[in-house]
Design a protein around this motif. Structure first.
Motif, PDB file in Angstrom:
ATOM      1  N   GLU A 130     -10.099  -3.174   5.206  1.00 29.69           N
ATOM      2  CA  GLU A 130     -10.087  -1.917   4.469  1.00 29.69           C
ATOM      3  C   GLU A 130      -8.752  -1.741   3.763  1.00 29.69           C
ATOM      4  O   GLU A 130      -7.749  -2.357   4.141  1.00 29.69           O
ATOM      5  CB  GLU A 130     -10.337  -0.745   5.408  1.00 29.69           C
ATOM      6  N   PRO A 131      -8.711  -0.901   2.728  1.00 29.69           N
ATOM      7  CA  PRO A 131      -7.459  -0.696   2.005  1.00 29.69           C
ATOM      8  C   PRO A 131      -6.463   0.101   2.833  1.00 29.69           C
ATOM      9  O   PRO A 131      -6.834   0.969   3.621  1.00 29.69           O
ATOM     10  CB  PRO A 131      -7.887   0.085   0.764  1.00 29.69           C
ATOM     11  N   VAL A 132      -5.197  -0.200   2.624  1.00 30.99           N
ATOM     12  CA  VAL A 132      -4.136   0.530   3.326  1.00 30.99           C
ATOM     13  C   VAL A 132      -3.626   1.694   2.488  1.00 30.99           C
ATOM     14  O   VAL A 132      -2.933   2.581   2.997  1.00 30.99           O
ATOM     15  CB  VAL A 132      -2.970  -0.411   3.674  1.00 30.99           C
ATOM     16  N   ALA A 133      -3.934   1.705   1.199  1.00 30.98           N
ATOM     17  CA  ALA A 133      -3.447   2.756   0.311  1.00 30.98           C
ATOM     18  C   ALA A 133      -4.257   2.714  -0.978  1.00 30.98           C
ATOM     19  O   ALA A 133      -5.081   1.818  -1.194  1.00 30.98           O
ATOM     20  CB  ALA A 133      -1.957   2.567   0.012  1.00 30.98           C
ATOM     21  N   ILE A 134      -4.005   3.705  -1.828  1.00 28.83           N
ATOM     22  CA  ILE A 134      -4.626   3.766  -3.146  1.00 28.83           C
ATOM     23  C   ILE A 134      -3.525   4.058  -4.164  1.00 28.83           C
ATOM     24  O   ILE A 134      -2.728   4.978  -3.984  1.00 28.83           O
ATOM     25  CB  ILE A 134      -5.716   4.848  -3.224  1.00 28.83           C
ATOM     26  N   ALA A 135      -3.473   3.251  -5.220  1.00 25.27           N
ATOM     27  CA  ALA A 135      -2.544   3.482  -6.321  1.00 25.27           C
ATOM     28  C   ALA A 135      -3.339   3.956  -7.530  1.00 25.27           C
ATOM     29  O   ALA A 135      -4.542   3.684  -7.636  1.00 25.27           O
ATOM     30  CB  ALA A 135      -1.765   2.210  -6.642  1.00 25.27           C
ATOM     31  N   ASP A 136      -2.673   4.640  -8.465  1.00 33.08           N
ATOM     32  CA  ASP A 136      -3.401   5.265  -9.568  1.00 33.08           C
ATOM     33  C   ASP A 136      -2.545   5.209 -10.827  1.00 33.08           C
ATOM     34  O   ASP A 136      -1.428   5.735 -10.855  1.00 33.08           O
ATOM     35  CB  ASP A 136      -3.729   6.718  -9.206  1.00 33.08           C
ATOM     36  N   LEU A 150      -7.311  -0.137  -5.161  1.00 30.80           N
ATOM     37  CA  LEU A 150      -7.405  -0.205  -3.708  1.00 30.80           C
ATOM     38  C   LEU A 150      -6.417  -1.260  -3.232  1.00 30.80           C
ATOM     39  O   LEU A 150      -6.485  -2.417  -3.633  1.00 30.80           O
ATOM     40  CB  LEU A 150      -8.829  -0.572  -3.285  1.00 30.80           C
ATOM     41  N   VAL A 151      -5.484  -0.840  -2.395  1.00 30.82           N
ATOM     42  CA  VAL A 151      -4.394  -1.715  -1.976  1.00 30.82           C
ATOM     43  C   VAL A 151      -4.764  -2.415  -0.667  1.00 30.82           C
ATOM     44  O   VAL A 151      -5.026  -1.755   0.348  1.00 30.82           O
ATOM     45  CB  VAL A 151      -3.091  -0.911  -1.791  1.00 30.82           C
ATOM     46  N   TYR A 152      -4.782  -3.737  -0.702  1.00 31.71           N
ATOM     47  CA  TYR A 152      -5.092  -4.546   0.478  1.00 31.71           C
ATOM     48  C   TYR A 152      -3.911  -5.458   0.793  1.00 31.71           C
ATOM     49  O   TYR A 152      -3.234  -5.948  -0.115  1.00 31.71           O
ATOM     50  CB  TYR A 152      -6.333  -5.413   0.239  1.00 31.71           C
ATOM     51  N   GLU A 153      -3.692  -5.684   2.061  1.00 35.77           N
ATOM     52  CA  GLU A 153      -2.616  -6.561   2.505  1.00 35.77           C
ATOM     53  C   GLU A 153      -3.189  -7.810   3.165  1.00 35.77           C
ATOM     54  O   GLU A 153      -4.148  -7.723   3.948  1.00 35.77           O
ATOM     55  CB  GLU A 153      -1.694  -5.819   3.479  1.00 35.77           C
ATOM     56  N   ASN A 182      -1.202   7.081   0.769  1.00 36.56           N
ATOM     57  CA  ASN A 182      -2.176   7.049   1.842  1.00 36.56           C
ATOM     58  C   ASN A 182      -3.459   7.682   1.320  1.00 36.56           C
ATOM     59  O   ASN A 182      -3.416   8.698   0.616  1.00 36.56           O
ATOM     60  CB  ASN A 182      -1.632   7.846   3.033  1.00 36.56           C
ATOM     61  N   PRO A 183      -4.633   7.108   1.627  1.00 36.50           N
ATOM     62  CA  PRO A 183      -5.876   7.660   1.075  1.00 36.50           C
ATOM     63  C   PRO A 183      -6.047   9.159   1.297  1.00 36.50           C
ATOM     64  O   PRO A 183      -6.573   9.858   0.430  1.00 36.50           O
ATOM     65  CB  PRO A 183      -6.963   6.855   1.793  1.00 36.50           C
ATOM     66  N   SER A 184      -5.583   9.674   2.439  1.00 33.40           N
ATOM     67  CA  SER A 184      -5.747  11.101   2.717  1.00 33.40           C
ATOM     68  C   SER A 184      -4.848  11.970   1.849  1.00 33.40           C
ATOM     69  O   SER A 184      -5.026  13.188   1.791  1.00 33.40           O
ATOM     70  CB  SER A 184      -5.466  11.384   4.194  1.00 33.40           C
ATOM     71  N   ALA A 185      -3.893  11.347   1.144  1.00 35.01           N
ATOM     72  CA  ALA A 185      -2.960  12.100   0.309  1.00 35.01           C
ATOM     73  C   ALA A 185      -3.258  11.949  -1.182  1.00 35.01           C
ATOM     74  O   ALA A 185      -2.415  12.277  -2.023  1.00 35.01           O
ATOM     75  CB  ALA A 185      -1.524  11.648   0.588  1.00 35.01           C
TER      76      ALA A 185
END
Length: 393
Positions: A130-136, A150-153, A182-185
């Motif tokens: 799953e992604p660890v973060a989202i960039a835009d 979608l940021v994956y490591e 963070n996705p929740s942010a």
């Protein structure tokens, strides 16, 4: 020194105004494309096509390409236009180097799952779950078509040079400083303030506003009127100034848009999930809908929850980012789905259903969900949301 500093400040302001105009053009492009996709009467269709021409003319004020090239890209839109999904792969190599690769998803480049599996296989490592973060790119102020990443490591035992040889390069217009959240942010609504525009741009926006006014005077359709109110508000948020636009590169205007939907799985304090009965099929679902160009995907989920249930919610996490093409659902209007978990900001806030969207709502347990007639895809999303809410995944 003072004149130099002033010149730098003016150049920065002009550049920021140019990027803002590129953003506005992208939003108007999407409004036109989406209105044409859903269909309308001949008069409104003509206005939407004129809107598309005006959106291209706006971008031609700042982009290095001629109006005809920009318009051709805009006229090629056939599907829903939303923020485009992409991936940012952060690959930690054996020599301590971290490689970054950013690429959009398209209908010809394979699905999200296929991309992650292919990269993992090439690097001889495990695909990230799953992604660890989202960039835009919109939040970052890049002038390219609105894309979220979608940021994956991943980790590989290969050195950077060997790993890089196995990977496709990043798409050029996605390069730059794109902070991740963070996705929740990700339900971010930045206060951008009025957009300074040159006189010629103000004239173009006056023409856009006139189209919106004409549509509002003639159309009784709720969704068409909602669209035109949004367009009119964008025009009102522009202030004529003496800005001088630099010529900039506004990215890959022909990049194919794999459209994105967002939903919010809202849980109460007892761990029950809010579902609504859709007016179109009579089936149950969590509130959601298409993301809009110019808004982060997290904010789209919050907006949809409010529009359909009347609840002000905050995100608590990302339940699932999935590509419908990996799940064989067969609905290609919005292949990418971003499912968030959320909670109501005020547990005592009453529900207020949107009559055109939902006829009924209820709070359900996981066991009760198993007995409901669920809308397509929600038979997978709802169990995933319960699992995420309970910390099981």
């Amino acid at each position: 020194m003072r004149r130099s500093a002033m010149a730098i400040d003016t150049a920065d302001a002009n550049g920021q105004a140019a990027r803002g105009l590129a953003r506005l053009s992208g939003i108007l492009r999407a409004e036109a494309a989406n209105g044409l996709f859903w269909g309308t009467g001949p008069a409104e269709e003509a206005r939407l096509r004129r809107l598309r021409e005006l959106a291209a003319a706006l971008l031609a004020q700042v982009d290095h390409r001629p109006y005809e090239t920009i318009l051709a890209a805009y006229e090629a839109d056939t599907g829903l236009r939303t923020p485009m999904p992409g991936t940012e792969l952060r690959i930690d190599c054996a020599d301590g180097t971290r490689l970054i690769r950013r690429r959009r998803l398209s209908r010809t480049s394979g699905t999200l799952g296929q991309r992650l599996e292919a990269v993992a296989a090439a690097l001889r490592t495990r695909a990230p779950a799953e992604p660890v973060a989202i960039a835009d790119t919109d939040l970052a102020g890049l002038p390219c078509p609105h894309t979220y990443l979608l940021v994956y490591e991943l980790e590989t035992h290969l050195d950077a040079a060997d790993a890089a040889a196995l990977l496709e390069p990043s798409e050029p217009d996605l390069e730059g400083d794109v902070p991740s959240l963070n996705p929740s942010a990700t339900a971010v609504a930045p206060d951008r303030g009025p957009l300074p525009v040159a006189p010629v741009v103000k004239q173009l926006l006056d023409a856009v506003a006139a189209l919106a006014k004409e549509s509002l005077a003639e159309s009784a359709d709720f969704y068409e009127r909602e669209r035109q109110h949004r367009i009119a508000a964008l025009c009102e948020d522009a202030v004529e100034t003496g800005v001088e636009y630099p010529r900039i590169d506004c990215g890959d205007l022909t990049a194919e848009c794999v459209s994105t939907g967002c939903d919010a799985a809202v849980f109460d304090e007892a761990g029950r999930l809010l579902v609504i009965r859709r007016t179109d099929t009579g089936q149950w679902a969590v509130p959601g809908g298409a993301a809009e160009v110019g808004e982060p995907v997290g904010l789209a989920a919050v907006r949809e929850a409010f529009e359909e249930t009347g609840l002000d919610v905050e995100l608590t996490g990302l339940s699932w980012a999935f590509d419908k093409r990996d799940t064989k659902l067969g609905d290609d209007r919005m292949p990418m789905i971003m499912s968030f978990t959320a909670r109501a900001l005020d547990p005592a806030q009453p529900l207020r259903l949107a009559e055109l969207e939902a006829s009924e709502a209820r709070w359900i347990t996981r066991e009760e969900a198993e007995g409901l007639d669920l809308f397509r895809g929600h038979g997978m999303r709802i169990p995933a949301a319960f699992a995420r809410h309970r910390g099981e995944r």
